[in-house]
Scaffold this motif. Sequence first.
Motif, PDB file in Angstrom:
ATOM      1  N   ARG A 197      51.596 -47.574 -46.086  1.00  0.00           N
ATOM      2  CA  ARG A 197      50.813 -48.399 -46.998  1.00  0.00           C
ATOM      3  C   ARG A 197      51.439 -49.786 -47.106  1.00  0.00           C
ATOM      4  O   ARG A 197      52.629 -49.973 -46.838  1.00  0.00           O
ATOM      5  CB  ARG A 197      50.725 -47.770 -48.387  1.00  0.00           C
ATOM      6  CG  ARG A 197      50.072 -46.396 -48.400  1.00  0.00           C
ATOM      7  CD  ARG A 197      49.974 -45.829 -49.802  1.00  0.00           C
ATOM      8  NE  ARG A 197      49.486 -44.476 -49.806  1.00  0.00           N
ATOM      9  CZ  ARG A 197      48.194 -44.155 -49.821  1.00  0.00           C
ATOM     10  NH1 ARG A 197      47.276 -45.109 -49.845  1.00  0.00           N
ATOM     11  NH2 ARG A 197      47.815 -42.887 -49.830  1.00  0.00           N
ATOM     12  N   LEU A 198      50.594 -50.734 -47.540  1.00  0.00           N
ATOM     13  CA  LEU A 198      51.001 -52.128 -47.639  1.00  0.00           C
ATOM     14  C   LEU A 198      51.509 -52.420 -49.047  1.00  0.00           C
ATOM     15  O   LEU A 198      50.874 -52.060 -50.040  1.00  0.00           O
ATOM     16  CB  LEU A 198      49.807 -53.035 -47.309  1.00  0.00           C
ATOM     17  CG  LEU A 198      50.102 -54.467 -46.868  1.00  0.00           C
ATOM     18  CD1 LEU A 198      50.929 -54.464 -45.594  1.00  0.00           C
ATOM     19  CD2 LEU A 198      48.807 -55.231 -46.657  1.00  0.00           C
ATOM     20  N   LYS A 199      52.674 -53.071 -49.126  1.00  0.00           N
ATOM     21  CA  LYS A 199      53.223 -53.476 -50.416  1.00  0.00           C
ATOM     22  C   LYS A 199      53.032 -54.960 -50.691  1.00  0.00           C
ATOM     23  O   LYS A 199      52.969 -55.370 -51.851  1.00  0.00           O
ATOM     24  CB  LYS A 199      54.722 -53.147 -50.462  1.00  0.00           C
ATOM     25  CG  LYS A 199      55.043 -51.665 -50.490  1.00  0.00           C
ATOM     26  CD  LYS A 199      56.539 -51.414 -50.459  1.00  0.00           C
ATOM     27  CE  LYS A 199      57.230 -51.991 -51.671  1.00  0.00           C
ATOM     28  NZ  LYS A 199      58.690 -51.704 -51.649  1.00  0.00           N
ATOM     29  N   LYS A 200      52.951 -55.762 -49.622  1.00  0.00           N
ATOM     30  CA  LYS A 200      52.738 -57.199 -49.754  1.00  0.00           C
ATOM     31  C   LYS A 200      51.631 -57.631 -48.803  1.00  0.00           C
ATOM     32  O   LYS A 200      51.409 -56.981 -47.779  1.00  0.00           O
ATOM     33  CB  LYS A 200      54.030 -57.969 -49.442  1.00  0.00           C
ATOM     34  CG  LYS A 200      55.147 -57.749 -50.450  1.00  0.00           C
ATOM     35  CD  LYS A 200      56.359 -58.606 -50.088  1.00  0.00           C
ATOM     36  CE  LYS A 200      57.477 -58.423 -51.109  1.00  0.00           C
ATOM     37  NZ  LYS A 200      58.670 -59.258 -50.773  1.00  0.00           N
ATOM     38  N   PRO A 201      50.929 -58.710 -49.123  1.00  0.00           N
ATOM     39  CA  PRO A 201      49.856 -59.165 -48.225  1.00  0.00           C
ATOM     40  C   PRO A 201      50.414 -59.588 -46.875  1.00  0.00           C
ATOM     41  O   PRO A 201      51.537 -60.092 -46.755  1.00  0.00           O
ATOM     42  CB  PRO A 201      49.239 -60.345 -48.982  1.00  0.00           C
ATOM     43  CG  PRO A 201      49.689 -60.191 -50.394  1.00  0.00           C
ATOM     44  CD  PRO A 201      51.006 -59.519 -50.351  1.00  0.00           C
TER      45      PRO A 201
END
Length: 775
Positions: A321-325
């Motif tokens: 999953r993505l934590k930052k753009p």
Amino acid sequence: IKTDHLCFLPFRSFTLQSKSLQTGSTALLRGLVEGQRILSRAKRGWVWNQMFVLEEFSGPDPILVGRLHTDLDVGSTPIKYVLAGEGAGTIFAINEITGDIHAMKRLDREEKAEYTLTAQVTNRDTDQPLEPPSEFIIKVQDINDNPPQFVEGPYRASVPEMSQVGTSVTRVTATDADDPVYGNSAKLVYSILEGQPYFSIDPNTAIIKIALHGMDREMREEYLVVIQAKDMGGHMGGLSGTTTVTVTLTDVNDNPPKFSKSLYEFVIPEELGIGQPGGKVKANDRDIGENAKSTYNIIDGDEKDVFEITTDAQTQEGILRLKKPLNFETKKSYTLKVEAANIRFDPNSGAPFKDTATVKIAVEDSDEPPVFSKPTFVLQVDENAPINTVIGTVTARDPDVTGSLVRYFIDRHTDLERQFNINVDDGKITLAKPLDRETDMWHNITVTATEIRNHSQISRAIVAIRVLDINDNAPEFATEYEAFLCENGKPGQTVSAVDKDDPIQGHYFEYRLIPEMLNNPNFTIKNNGDNSISVLAKHDTFRRQKQEMYFLPIIVTDNGNPPMSSTNTLTIRVCGCSREGIVQSCNVEAYVLPIGLSMGALIAILACIILLLVIVVLFVTLRRHKNKPLIIKDDEDVRENIIRYDDEGGGEEDTEAFDIATLQNPDGINGYLPRKDIKPDLQFMPRQSGGPNGVDVDEFINVRLHEADNDPTAPPYDSIQIYGYEGRGSIAGSLSSLETASSDSDQNYDYLREWGPRFRRLGELYSVGESDKET
């Protein structure tokens, strides 16, 4: 053994061999007297404490058990042997003459092992007992006729995989219905018929054990073991029984997680939202249940804080999953090292219960919307700025590599009055309408930036425009002041002013009287030093009878640039006060009122007088209206005096309130029709109509009025009289169909076409063709 009167041959045991079962012959075996008591010669009786032993058998022929005999049986005395007790007459039978006892049915030791019987000798003729009764026992001796049985089978058992050799799995138990104390018929020995070399069994205790080292559940999870139990100590000729044991190997954590491949590659678009999944990895574990559960972690890689990996509890997958753009223009790829480790493991095993894999992520470029240089712009403009004044500029750019041009627009939902404009190319915001800071100090509008090549890519920014104040409002009184002056006192009114403008240094007001009032003999003003003044009276001889109200114009000037001023009028009333200086009344009329009568009482008296006058006028008007006739008859022209009623009536069926005969044509057939609402006491003869052609309408109405007045059946109220006769001499004649003898379908309306254009449409509606008539 012989006595004086009894000779009896006892047998301690009687055994029937298998050969004698087949031939049916009997043999008397030598027996020993066991526990017999011999009575004295002087006393006769049975000497009987005997037990017969007979093997259980299954043959169909009777078998001799033994023989009873008494010394009285010498041939001369008629004797009879009698047998009683368990099975007498059914299982065992006795020969009354010889005393032979035979077994008539199959004997089964498992059903009954002993029979207690009673023997007696009687006189055959008189049935008198010759000997006292004596009991004896027939014992059924066991033979091996029952195989072993596993009552609780089939069995299920479990044992951990990789168990040591000799580990106990379970125990099985067989039962044998044969006699365990006689011979080896019930001595069991256990063995494995199927399930070797994995398992073994103890022949005496029937405990199943592990016989092979390293039994792996992942290779084979379930085994079927067949166990045999054999009686006669396992020797040849014994009977046997079998059962099955299903052995399941339970899982132990002896396998680490293993990634299916060492390198995973994902392509993730840069517009992927925070928390959204970008890829999945899976480490397979050959174990099951809790032993197969793993947790995932990012242990190495560039910018590890951009991504995170979580474990799906259902699929045991690692979800990236993505934590930052992401930003394609800043970084196009990432390399991570992911580890999968078992949650539960045996620390003594020494095996590394974890595995690692490499994850490469390529960022996919996406068409992003324009990005403003600031999320919020704050601009300022003077409230007296002219139209088209440039207030400020907003800027945005396309972050994509291609760099599309941007156009700017104002969201008119945030600028409903269209007070501002923006240049679509450079983002300069200009003034479209004059601004007033005293009306709105702040204006918040939304500016949108759109790519030229892709109009769907839109960004928004808030522009807050502050209106700067200029001194364009003169100060004025804060409220509409009204001072009260006691006739014998001095005013102490404090007056302050407000200014809608908002100078940086604050307000400072200067008060002064207008030039015409500088030398007035009544009042003066005093500056309090806090932007307020006090109004002072120059004397104390004010009287309401002389002057009730005074107006004092005051000029208020602010300290703006340029300064603004306004003239405000202060109203001063002269009032009557008590000795304590409390205002009681400020009206002149209150001074001339008689003592003891207040203004409220005077108003109440006047209201009562006006109400009485209104009632009198209304009463007189109603009386005059009642005496006035409803119909004003004028001999010259009755058409001037038509009384109109708003009662529509009930149609042709409503004939209760009027005489329907009045609707008939005078030239037609008229007759007298009695009223239906009141039953008449007198009947008038029908009136024959058919006067001359020249009918006088006035005379016609008078006649009808006279008849109605003298009609005893008429109700005592006014009844509307409707006349449907339009006069004689009309080309159309009467349009009423009340007395028409023919129906609409029989009447020809073609003549309506000849009356002119006004009746043409009516003629088309009523005229029908031949086909319509047939229909």
